[in-house]
Write a protein that holds these residues in place. Structure first.
Motif, PDB file in Angstrom:
ATOM      1  N   GLN A 135      -9.883   5.737   0.695  1.00  0.00           N
ATOM      2  CA  GLN A 135      -9.540   4.398   0.258  1.00  0.00           C
ATOM      3  C   GLN A 135      -8.401   3.904   0.497  1.00  0.00           C
ATOM      4  O   GLN A 135      -8.300   2.689   1.046  1.00  0.00           O
ATOM      5  N   GLU A 136      -7.245   4.565   0.547  1.00  0.00           N
ATOM      6  CA  GLU A 136      -5.980   4.172   1.309  1.00  0.00           C
ATOM      7  C   GLU A 136      -5.958   3.919   2.668  1.00  0.00           C
ATOM      8  O   GLU A 136      -5.476   2.823   3.119  1.00  0.00           O
ATOM      9  N   ILE A 168       0.848  -1.181  -0.110  1.00  0.00           N
ATOM     10  CA  ILE A 168       0.173  -0.077   0.094  1.00  0.00           C
ATOM     11  C   ILE A 168       0.870   1.378  -0.011  1.00  0.00           C
ATOM     12  O   ILE A 168       0.739   2.127  -1.020  1.00  0.00           O
ATOM     13  N   LEU A 227      -7.930   2.033  -6.797  1.00  0.00           N
ATOM     14  CA  LEU A 227      -7.775   3.514  -6.888  1.00  0.00           C
ATOM     15  C   LEU A 227      -8.174   4.079  -8.470  1.00  0.00           C
ATOM     16  O   LEU A 227      -8.772   4.888  -8.445  1.00  0.00           O
ATOM     17  N   ARG A 285       0.089   6.856  -7.517  1.00  0.00           N
ATOM     18  CA  ARG A 285      -1.351   6.679  -7.728  1.00  0.00           C
ATOM     19  C   ARG A 285      -1.646   7.638  -8.865  1.00  0.00           C
ATOM     20  O   ARG A 285      -2.225   7.307  -9.771  1.00  0.00           O
ATOM     21  N   LYS A 315      -7.867   0.647   3.322  1.00  0.00           N
ATOM     22  CA  LYS A 315      -7.267  -0.416   2.671  1.00  0.00           C
ATOM     23  C   LYS A 315      -6.555  -1.226   3.983  1.00  0.00           C
ATOM     24  O   LYS A 315      -6.353  -2.545   3.590  1.00  0.00           O
ATOM     25  N   ASP A 337      -4.361  12.503  -1.309  1.00  0.00           N
ATOM     26  CA  ASP A 337      -4.087  11.002  -0.827  1.00  0.00           C
ATOM     27  C   ASP A 337      -3.658  11.406   0.495  1.00  0.00           C
ATOM     28  O   ASP A 337      -3.411  12.416   1.118  1.00  0.00           O
ATOM     29  N   PHE A 343      -4.149  -2.957  -5.430  1.00  0.00           N
ATOM     30  CA  PHE A 343      -4.596  -1.612  -5.105  1.00  0.00           C
ATOM     31  C   PHE A 343      -4.764  -0.631  -6.072  1.00  0.00           C
ATOM     32  O   PHE A 343      -5.546   0.173  -6.172  1.00  0.00           O
ATOM     33  N   ILE A 371       1.028   4.159  -3.268  1.00  0.00           N
ATOM     34  CA  ILE A 371       0.503   5.463  -2.985  1.00  0.00           C
ATOM     35  C   ILE A 371       1.272   6.576  -3.621  1.00  0.00           C
ATOM     36  O   ILE A 371       0.500   7.369  -4.473  1.00  0.00           O
ATOM     37  N   LYS A 379      -7.778   9.319  -0.427  1.00  0.00           N
ATOM     38  CA  LYS A 379      -7.240   9.192   1.017  1.00  0.00           C
ATOM     39  C   LYS A 379      -8.104   8.198   1.706  1.00  0.00           C
ATOM     40  O   LYS A 379      -7.412   7.586   2.796  1.00  0.00           O
TER      41      LYS A 379
END
Length: 646
Positions: A460-461, A141, A447, A148, A464, A335, A443, A145, A458
């Motif tokens: 979603q992250e 993860i 996204l 992304r 997760k 994010d 992931f 990020i 943010k």
């Protein structure tokens, strides 16, 4: 202000490259605050993570294939929301899907490596499986990020994102209802029942091959040349979404290995007694692994600017220069801060260090080396995993993990760690890396779905991490339970093919054996040549690594996409047909994935409804050919019926 209201359809530029100055505006506009994280969405996400972790672990250990959980979870989320009469569920359904889809990616990371511990007679306690999966998931993860924006925004329309496309179509059609939802449901029913009849009942073969004819068998035995096609409707739909360009490149990689390398090696004394399938496993796949590794390094070099930008942002945040940066970023591009990402990364690496030192190795020097292997390989190949998912919808994580095991084994042996303890260490390292790469690849799908719909990255992250934690705990428990109940490997219904392959590779390495370095090197050189002449090396290498029977249907699906989108001189009509085909293809993928879960549950219950004798006959193969032609004709005809919007 009308344009700021949520729409119910994806914009017409959702799947194509943007024109200069053009901007993509998602269904949920950036200046709105849709419901996303709620007690309902989090609870449903956790339930999906538990359910699909258990189902995916069993199926993956049984047949070596982990179904992608994102699509069936999206279907369930939409269905349950409709049954409960909930409205405006799009944002919440994305969160449900994102948390729940952690199941498939964590399972893929765990079952490809960790069962090898049991296969080799080593004891793996719950905490070892759980922590290796958890730490790998967290690394996946946080390492993804920073990339992304590059993958989901800057490369918009340049990558097909087949699984993300199918999942998004399910979510949007379910929210919108009407004719699109009906078309998706019918396609899902047709594709799902088609695949279910073949895989569960064996009414016709799941693959067709030239071996079903006498001349085909003779050619395969004598010249080592054969043709294989998986007849799954889901894979056909996947090929449609990937498109002709990438599917042709992938197929070209397969053709090179299966129709050139395999016959040439088969004509020598070395390969004379081997079947084409064995030759592919022994000589073809290592070429693909070498190509994937080199394509990854090339990608890293090309994306050096993005990496430097991400590191620069992290440094600037830590120095306090961008305290208010988040305020200026619109909701759909916000994010987790780089400061927090770096903090989580450092904390995770510290936790991995203590896990390796006190739970696996017990030697400070070896622990430092193991930690470096995990971080460097995970960092370098995160973008490779994301690239593969963005292009093909399939993550070559087993190939990259195999390379990790080989490299880590050689390094560990060189510093004096071998035998049983070395095998344990290498497999745990491989488990962490495999899960990290699997998570990164999966992931990016979440996204991209969020980008198309207009979710807050943010959120979603952040959530997760919860999905990864729940899935890691579930997988660890299920794996131990299945090992105690069935065991893994020969004589067990759970053959764990990838883990057996890992065990077969690592055992001789830890006992002074070798790896096919020449083949890896040749694959790497080929990737360099392809890059030099402008051919994307990663999809070509994936074609060399993935079996021919899975790549040919991708090409067929790509040809269908080209055919239906070029029949008319009216560009608007071609566009409408392409869109309708995408919806049908998404239905095929969704139906196949959902029925795959049903099939897994049936098998888990101990029921065997397959007509094994008939399924192994030539009659079943010929019927499979007829049915496959039928599903292709159905696909093309219903796509060509589309009408352009007035």
């Amino acid at each position: 202000m009308e344009q700021n209201k949520p729409t119910q359809s994806l914009p017409d530029n959702a799947y194509r490259e943007l024109k200069p100055g053009e901007e993509y505006k998602p269904i949920l506009p950036a200046n709105t605050t849709p419901k996303e994280v709620t007690p309902y969405s989090v609870t449903m996400g956790i339930l999906m993570a538990i359910l699909f972790s258990a189902a995916a672990a069993y199926l993956g250990l049984r047949i070596g294939q982990v179904f992608e959980a994102a699509i069936p979870i999206a279907i369930i989320a939409v269905g349950v929301g409709n049954v409960l009469g909930k409205k405006n569920m799009l944002g919440q359904n994305v969160i449900i899907q994102s948390i729940g889809a952690s199941s498939g990616i964590i399972v893929a990371g765990a079952i490809f490596t960790l069962p090898a511990l049991y296969i080799l007679g080593l004891e793996a306690e719950f905490y070892k499986i759980f922590l290796s999966s958890l730490f790998g998931g967290i690394l996946g993860i946080v390492l993804l990020i920073p990339f992304r924006k590059y993958f989901v925004k800057e490369m918009h329309g340049k990558y097909p994102f087949p699984e993300a496309t199918a999942t998004t179509e399910v979510l949007v059609s379910g929210e919108k209802g009407g004719s699109q939802a009906k078309l998706l449901a019918v396609a899902g029913l047709v594709g799902g029942l088609y695949d279910f009849c073949a895989s569960t009942f064996g009414l016709w073969g799941e693959a067709i091959s030239t071996r079903m004819t006498a001349w085909g068998t003779a050619i395969a035995d004598k010249f080592k040349v054969m043709l294989q096609v998986n007849t799954s409707a889901a894979i056909l739909g996947l090929g449609y979404i990937i498109g002709l360009k990438y599917s042709a490149i992938i197929a070209a990689g397969s053709f090179l290995v299966w129709w050139l390398v395999v016959p040439i090696v088969g004509s020598t004394a070395t390969g004379a007694g081997m079947s084409p399938e064995d030759l592919f496993q022994t000589f073809g796949r290592p070429l693909g692994i070498g190509g994937i590794a080199m394509a990854g390094l090339i990608g890293i070099i090309r994306q050096g600017g993005i990496i430097r930008q991400a590191l620069g942002l992290a440094i600037s945040e830590f120095s306090g220069k961008k305290k208010n940066a988040e305020v200026k970023v619109e909701r759909t591009q916000r994010d987790i801060s780089m400061r927090l990402i770096l903090s989580i990364l450092i904390a995770t690496l510290a936790a991995v260090f203590f896990f390796f030192q006190f739970g696996v190795l017990g030697n400070w020097g070896q622990t430092i080396v193991a930690l470096l292997i995990v971080f460097v390989i995970s960092f370098l190949f995160t973008t490779v995993a994301a690239n593969a998912i963005a292009i093909v919808g399939s993550n070559p994580v087993s190939g990259m993990t195999l390379m990790t095991l080989i490299l880590s084994s050689l390094v560990l042996v060189s510093i004096g760690l071998n035998g049983t303890s070395g095998i344990m260490a290498a497999l745990i390292i491989g488990g962490v890396v495999c899960t990290a790469l699997s998570t990164a690849g999966g992931f990016i799908t979440d996204l991209k779905i969020g980008y198309w719909i207009g979710s807050t990255p943010k959120k979603q992250e952040g959530w997760k991490f919860l999905g990864v934690f729940v899935s890691a705990a579930t997988v660890a428990g299920v794996m131990i339970l299945l090992n105690k109940t069935y065991g893994f490997g020969e004589g067990s219904p759970l053959v764990a093919p990838q883990a057996n392959a890992m065990a077969a590779v690592i055992q001789p390495l830890m006992q002074g054996g070798s790896a096919p370095w020449i083949l890896y090197f040749c694959g790497a050189i080929l990737a360099l040549v392809l890059t030099g002449i402008g051919v994307p090396a990663l999809p070509f290498s994936l074609g060399m690594f993935i079996p021919l029977q899975l790549n040919l249907p991708l090409l067929i699906g790509g040809v269908v996409a080209w055919f239906v989108s070029t029949r008319s001189k009216d560009a608007a009509l071609n566009k409408a047909r392409m869109s309708q085909g995408t919806l049908i293809a998404s239905g095929f993928i969704a139906g196949g994935a959902l029925m795959g879960v049903v099939s897994a549950i049936i098998k888990f219950a101990g029921a065997d409804w397959k007509l094994a004798e008939w399924c192994a006959s030539n009659g079943a193969s010929w019927l499979a050919l007829v049915m496959y032609i039928g599903i292709i004709v159905y696909f093309a005809m219903h796509t060509l019926r589309a009408k352009k919007e007035e």
